[in-house]
Scaffold this motif. Structure first.
Motif, PDB file in Angstrom:
ATOM      1  N   LEU A   1      47.583 -51.634  56.533  1.00 45.34           N
ATOM      2  CA  LEU A   1      48.668 -51.044  57.312  1.00 45.34           C
ATOM      3  C   LEU A   1      49.747 -50.560  56.345  1.00 45.34           C
ATOM      4  CD1 LEU A   1      50.079 -50.382  59.969  1.00 45.34           C
ATOM      5  CD2 LEU A   1      50.938 -52.715  60.008  1.00 45.34           C
ATOM      6  N   TYR A   2      49.944 -49.241  56.316  1.00 48.05           N
ATOM      7  CA  TYR A   2      50.984 -48.610  55.497  1.00 48.05           C
ATOM      8  C   TYR A   2      52.102 -48.202  56.440  1.00 48.05           C
ATOM      9  CZ  TYR A   2      47.507 -48.215  51.795  1.00 48.05           C
ATOM     10  OH  TYR A   2      46.568 -48.485  50.837  1.00 48.05           O
ATOM     11  N   ALA A   3      53.168 -48.975  56.478  1.00 52.38           N
ATOM     12  CA  ALA A   3      54.304 -48.683  57.353  1.00 52.38           C
ATOM     13  C   ALA A   3      55.526 -48.398  56.505  1.00 52.38           C
ATOM     14  CB  ALA A   3      54.566 -49.855  58.290  1.00 52.38           C
ATOM     15  N   ASP A   4      56.226 -47.328  56.843  1.00 50.00           N
ATOM     16  CA  ASP A   4      57.462 -46.993  56.138  1.00 50.00           C
ATOM     17  C   ASP A   4      58.446 -48.140  56.310  1.00 50.00           C
ATOM     18  OD1 ASP A   4      58.794 -44.319  54.973  1.00 50.00           O
ATOM     19  OD2 ASP A   4      60.300 -45.490  56.068  1.00 50.00           O
ATOM     20  N   GLU A   5      59.295 -48.335  55.314  1.00 43.13           N
ATOM     21  CA  GLU A   5      60.229 -49.462  55.382  1.00 43.13           C
ATOM     22  C   GLU A   5      61.274 -49.293  56.471  1.00 43.13           C
ATOM     23  OE1 GLU A   5      62.001 -49.915  51.554  1.00 43.13           O
ATOM     24  OE2 GLU A   5      63.040 -47.999  51.634  1.00 43.13           O
ATOM     25  N   THR A   6      61.429 -48.106  57.030  1.00 39.30           N
ATOM     26  CA  THR A   6      62.387 -47.887  58.110  1.00 39.30           C
ATOM     27  C   THR A   6      61.780 -48.104  59.487  1.00 39.30           C
ATOM     28  OG1 THR A   6      61.884 -45.523  58.169  1.00 39.30           O
ATOM     29  CG2 THR A   6      63.701 -46.230  56.736  1.00 39.30           C
ATOM     30  N   VAL A   7      60.472 -48.361  59.556  1.00 40.71           N
ATOM     31  CA  VAL A   7      59.797 -48.577  60.841  1.00 40.71           C
ATOM     32  C   VAL A   7      60.237 -49.920  61.413  1.00 40.71           C
ATOM     33  CG1 VAL A   7      57.551 -48.940  61.933  1.00 40.71           C
ATOM     34  CG2 VAL A   7      57.818 -47.171  60.205  1.00 40.71           C
ATOM     35  N   PRO A   8      60.633 -49.943  62.692  1.00 44.35           N
ATOM     36  CA  PRO A   8      61.031 -51.221  63.295  1.00 44.35           C
ATOM     37  C   PRO A   8      59.867 -52.215  63.298  1.00 44.35           C
ATOM     38  CG  PRO A   8      61.678 -49.390  64.692  1.00 44.35           C
ATOM     39  CD  PRO A   8      60.820 -48.824  63.610  1.00 44.35           C
ATOM     40  N   TYR A   9      60.215 -53.455  63.184  1.00 44.31           N
ATOM     41  CA  TYR A   9      59.219 -54.522  63.111  1.00 44.31           C
ATOM     42  C   TYR A   9      58.338 -54.574  64.353  1.00 44.31           C
ATOM     43  CZ  TYR A   9      57.334 -59.050  61.778  1.00 44.31           C
ATOM     44  OH  TYR A   9      56.500 -60.058  61.428  1.00 44.31           O
ATOM     45  N   ARG A  10      58.881 -54.218  65.510  1.00 44.38           N
ATOM     46  CA  ARG A  10      58.088 -54.272  66.756  1.00 44.38           C
ATOM     47  C   ARG A  10      56.898 -53.316  66.706  1.00 44.38           C
ATOM     48  NH1 ARG A  10      62.710 -51.660  68.021  1.00 44.38           N
ATOM     49  NH2 ARG A  10      62.509 -49.505  68.742  1.00 44.38           N
ATOM     50  N   GLU A  11      57.031 -52.169  65.992  1.00 45.29           N
ATOM     51  CA  GLU A  11      55.911 -51.232  65.875  1.00 45.29           C
ATOM     52  C   GLU A  11      54.803 -51.829  65.009  1.00 45.29           C
ATOM     53  OE1 GLU A  11      55.629 -48.319  67.497  1.00 45.29           O
ATOM     54  OE2 GLU A  11      57.559 -48.765  68.450  1.00 45.29           O
ATOM     55  N   ILE A  12      55.195 -52.535  63.975  1.00 42.28           N
ATOM     56  CA  ILE A  12      54.205 -53.185  63.105  1.00 42.28           C
ATOM     57  C   ILE A  12      53.493 -54.287  63.863  1.00 42.28           C
ATOM     58  CG2 ILE A  12      53.949 -54.572  61.000  1.00 42.28           C
ATOM     59  CD1 ILE A  12      56.331 -52.960  59.870  1.00 42.28           C
ATOM     60  N   VAL A  13      54.239 -55.046  64.648  1.00 45.08           N
ATOM     61  CA  VAL A  13      53.648 -56.145  65.421  1.00 45.08           C
ATOM     62  C   VAL A  13      52.684 -55.592  66.471  1.00 45.08           C
ATOM     63  CG1 VAL A  13      54.191 -58.013  67.036  1.00 45.08           C
ATOM     64  CG2 VAL A  13      55.536 -57.728  64.969  1.00 45.08           C
ATOM     65  N   LYS A  14      52.990 -54.440  67.057  1.00 46.59           N
ATOM     66  CA  LYS A  14      52.074 -53.835  68.030  1.00 46.59           C
ATOM     67  C   LYS A  14      50.717 -53.560  67.389  1.00 46.59           C
ATOM     68  CE  LYS A  14      53.599 -50.261  70.265  1.00 46.59           C
ATOM     69  NZ  LYS A  14      54.367 -49.087  70.755  1.00 46.59           N
ATOM     70  N   VAL A  15      50.723 -53.013  66.169  1.00 43.36           N
ATOM     71  CA  VAL A  15      49.465 -52.728  65.481  1.00 43.36           C
ATOM     72  C   VAL A  15      48.771 -54.024  65.074  1.00 43.36           C
ATOM     73  CG1 VAL A  15      48.437 -51.602  63.467  1.00 43.36           C
ATOM     74  CG2 VAL A  15      50.303 -50.487  64.690  1.00 43.36           C
ATOM     75  N   LEU A  16      49.533 -55.023  64.637  1.00 42.35           N
ATOM     76  CA  LEU A  16      48.948 -56.315  64.281  1.00 42.35           C
ATOM     77  C   LEU A  16      48.284 -56.970  65.487  1.00 42.35           C
ATOM     78  CD1 LEU A  16      51.723 -57.790  61.947  1.00 42.35           C
ATOM     79  CD2 LEU A  16      49.499 -56.894  61.273  1.00 42.35           C
ATOM     80  N   ASN A  17      48.898 -56.838  66.660  1.00 40.23           N
ATOM     81  CA  ASN A  17      48.308 -57.401  67.876  1.00 40.23           C
ATOM     82  C   ASN A  17      47.004 -56.708  68.246  1.00 40.23           C
ATOM     83  OD1 ASN A  17      50.245 -59.377  68.266  1.00 40.23           O
ATOM     84  ND2 ASN A  17      51.537 -58.056  69.522  1.00 40.23           N
ATOM     85  N   VAL A  18      46.956 -55.390  68.089  1.00 40.75           N
ATOM     86  CA  VAL A  18      45.716 -54.655  68.372  1.00 40.75           C
ATOM     87  C   VAL A  18      44.619 -55.116  67.420  1.00 40.75           C
ATOM     88  CG1 VAL A  18      44.632 -52.378  68.315  1.00 40.75           C
ATOM     89  CG2 VAL A  18      46.892 -52.653  69.326  1.00 40.75           C
ATOM     90  N   ALA A  19      44.950 -55.276  66.151  1.00 43.99           N
ATOM     91  CA  ALA A  19      43.960 -55.745  65.182  1.00 43.99           C
ATOM     92  C   ALA A  19      43.507 -57.162  65.498  1.00 43.99           C
ATOM     93  CB  ALA A  19      44.543 -55.680  63.773  1.00 43.99           C
ATOM     94  N   ASN A  20      44.433 -58.019  65.901  1.00 47.36           N
ATOM     95  CA  ASN A  20      44.080 -59.393  66.248  1.00 47.36           C
ATOM     96  C   ASN A  20      43.165 -59.428  67.471  1.00 47.36           C
ATOM     97  OD1 ASN A  20      44.139 -62.199  65.975  1.00 47.36           O
ATOM     98  ND2 ASN A  20      45.808 -62.359  67.468  1.00 47.36           N
ATOM     99  N   ASP A  21      43.430 -58.572  68.451  1.00 49.27           N
ATOM    100  CA  ASP A  21      42.578 -58.516  69.644  1.00 49.27           C
ATOM    101  C   ASP A  21      41.155 -58.089  69.310  1.00 49.27           C
ATOM    102  OD1 ASP A  21      44.758 -59.299  71.134  1.00 49.27           O
ATOM    103  OD2 ASP A  21      45.236 -57.255  71.828  1.00 49.27           O
ATOM    104  N   ASN A  22      40.992 -57.296  68.259  1.00 51.87           N
ATOM    105  CA  ASN A  22      39.672 -56.816  67.853  1.00 51.87           C
ATOM    106  C   ASN A  22      39.080 -57.627  66.697  1.00 51.87           C
ATOM    107  OD1 ASN A  22      39.307 -54.447  69.606  1.00 51.87           O
ATOM    108  ND2 ASN A  22      41.155 -53.734  68.582  1.00 51.87           N
ATOM    109  N   HIS A  23      39.695 -58.764  66.382  1.00 54.18           N
ATOM    110  CA  HIS A  23      39.226 -59.674  65.333  1.00 54.18           C
ATOM    111  C   HIS A  23      39.155 -58.972  63.977  1.00 54.18           C
ATOM    112  CE1 HIS A  23      38.369 -62.461  68.538  1.00 54.18           C
ATOM    113  NE2 HIS A  23      37.640 -61.536  69.135  1.00 54.18           N
ATOM    114  N   LEU A  24      40.181 -58.192  63.666  1.00 57.65           N
ATOM    115  CA  LEU A  24      40.276 -57.507  62.380  1.00 57.65           C
ATOM    116  C   LEU A  24      41.284 -58.233  61.493  1.00 57.65           C
ATOM    117  CD1 LEU A  24      40.465 -53.842  63.696  1.00 57.65           C
ATOM    118  CD2 LEU A  24      38.472 -54.975  62.714  1.00 57.65           C
TER     119      LEU A  24
END
Length: 138
Positions: A103-126
């Motif tokens: 996951l390459y996220a710009d440092e200005t991206v809010p943390y909630r956007e990163i967590v959304k992607v992390l949750n999708v990955a967790n749901d797919n066992h990635l």
């Protein structure tokens, strides 16, 4: 009295050394092109002291405008919506058997956007790897 020259001058040019140089350049550029990691989307990564050893084949990018991009292997990043991102992350095990996603996220991206992607990955066992740039020592 006629004098004969013993050495004849041949008008040929040996290309052996030139082909050696060309092959060495070819090998050099082939090796360095595999090392270069193409990243056409400019993302200002946060700094970190630790670097991960894993090099995931699947990459998710979030730029400063909250635009999502995904790429598999050496493909160029393709722009996707959040719903398309969820669908393509669900299909990631077909592309990558190791199931790692960077996951390459710009440092200005809010943390909630990163967590959304992390949750999708967790749901797919990635397994997610957060990309950072190394801290430079002065």
């Amino acid at each position: 009295m006629a004098l004969k020259r013993r050495h004849k001058i041949e008008a040929t040019f040996s290309m052996a050394s030139m082909t050696d140089v060309i092959f060495l350049l070819l090998i050099f550029f082939m090796i360095t092109s595999t090392i270069v990691f193409p990243n056409s989307i400019k993302v200002n990564l946060p700094q970190s002291n630790q670097q991960a050893a894993a090099k995931p084949l699947t990459r998710v990018l979030i730029d400063e405008n909250m635009d999502y991009y995904i790429s598999f292997g050496n493909e160029a990043p393709q722009p996707v919506t959040y719903d398309q991102l969820v669908q393509q992350l669900a299909e990631t095990p077909q592309h990558d058997t190791e199931r790692y996603v960077a996951l390459y996220a710009d440092e200005t991206v809010p943390y909630r956007e990163i967590v959304k992607v992390l949750n999708v990955a967790n749901d797919n066992h990635l397994k997610m790897v957060l990309a950072t740039k190394p801290v430079r020592n002065p």
